[in-house]
Design a protein around this motif. Structure first.
Motif, short mmCIF file in Angstrom:
data_model
loop_
_atom_site.label_atom_id
_atom_site.label_comp_id
_atom_site.label_asym_id
_atom_site.label_seq_id
_atom_site.Cartn_x
_atom_site.Cartn_y
_atom_site.Cartn_z
N ASP A 70 0.32 -1.38 -11.20
CA ASP A 70 -1.01 -0.96 -10.79
C ASP A 70 -1.98 -1.61 -11.77
O ASP A 70 -1.89 -1.38 -12.98
N ASP A 71 -2.85 -2.47 -11.26
CA ASP A 71 -3.84 -3.15 -12.09
C ASP A 71 -3.18 -3.86 -13.28
O ASP A 71 -3.58 -3.70 -14.43
N LYS A 112 3.40 10.33 -6.11
CA LYS A 112 2.49 9.50 -5.31
C LYS A 112 3.25 8.65 -4.28
O LYS A 112 2.66 7.81 -3.62
N MET A 134 0.87 -1.18 0.00
CA MET A 134 0.00 0.00 0.00
C MET A 134 0.90 1.23 0.00
O MET A 134 1.78 1.36 0.86
N HIS A 149 -3.13 3.35 -1.89
CA HIS A 149 -3.40 2.63 -3.13
C HIS A 149 -2.59 1.33 -3.14
O HIS A 149 -1.43 1.31 -2.72
N GLN A 150 -3.17 0.27 -3.65
CA GLN A 150 -2.52 -1.03 -3.68
C GLN A 150 -1.73 -1.23 -4.97
O GLN A 150 -2.24 -0.98 -6.07
N TYR A 151 -0.50 -1.70 -4.82
CA TYR A 151 0.39 -2.00 -5.94
C TYR A 151 1.02 -3.36 -5.72
O TYR A 151 1.04 -3.88 -4.61
N TYR A 164 2.06 8.90 -12.57
CA TYR A 164 2.17 8.27 -11.25
C TYR A 164 3.23 8.95 -10.38
O TYR A 164 3.42 8.55 -9.23
N SER A 181 0.38 5.38 -0.23
CA SER A 181 -0.57 6.50 -0.23
C SER A 181 -2.01 6.00 -0.42
O SER A 181 -2.78 6.58 -1.20
#
Length: 183
Positions: free
Chosen positions: A82-83, A115, A28, A32-34, A112, A30
């Motif tokens: 990411d995704d 971030k 995680m 957001h999941q990566y 990106y 900020s």
């Protein structure tokens, strides 16, 4: 004399180093999941594209990245997704003689940037260097890239010296920065 050296090197040789390894992980940053994982040959085109988006022209070619990825005993390249889309990467080279992990390149897709992804990748490789019992980390940065220099300083890097006319594209000077890992 050469034959004696060949015989000695064949029996003693350089120390066998294990392949550098990094376990794929979900992180995680900020809020957001990566996914962070080791880069492989299928990522090279994307890494070149990221550099093109950042610099206009990629400083590293496909062949240069390929050669780096073929050196598992002293190179570690990580990508962040990411995704299922690679949005950034970091490349490192271990100098076993000087106990240093050198950051060869960092690239984050422009949309990106800002971030915390670059900070995360550098911090992760810093922890990895400590795991390897290395004493320092180093990198070069363009002398006029003040935002990158500020980021590196916030992560413990200090100016070490200037490398004159270091960059091939415009002969700009580089600041060699180092971080002490023994503290």
């Amino acid at each position: 004399m050469f034959e004696k050296f060949k015989e000695w090197f064949a029996t003693t040789g350089s120390p066998k180093r294990p392949c550098l390894d990094f376990t794929r992980r979900v992180v995680m940053i900020s809020g957001h999941q990566y996914i962070v994982r080791m880069a492989d040959d299928t990522d090279i085109d994307t890494m070149v594209t990221i550099e093109e988006r950042i610099y206009g022209k990629a400083p590293w070619s496909y062949a240069a990245f390929r050669i780096e990825l073929q050196r598992p005993h002293d190179r570690l390249y990580l990508v962040i997704e990411d995704d299922q889309q690679v949005v950034g990467f970091i490349g490192t080279a271990v100098d076993w003689y000087h106990y240093d992990l050198h950051i060869t390149n960092v690239g984050i897709t422009p949309s990106y940037q800002g971030k915390g992804i670059g900070t995360y990748l550098i911090s992760t490789t810093k922890n990895y260097a400590r795991h390897l019992k290395l004493h320092s980390m180093s990198l070069e940065v363009r002398v006029h890239n003040f935002s990158a220099r500020k980021l590196y300083e916030s992560l413990g890097f200090k100016d070490h010296h200037i490398k004159r006319r270091y960059y091939l594209d415009n002969h700009e000077d580089a600041v060699d920065m180092q971080a002490n890992l023994l503290k």
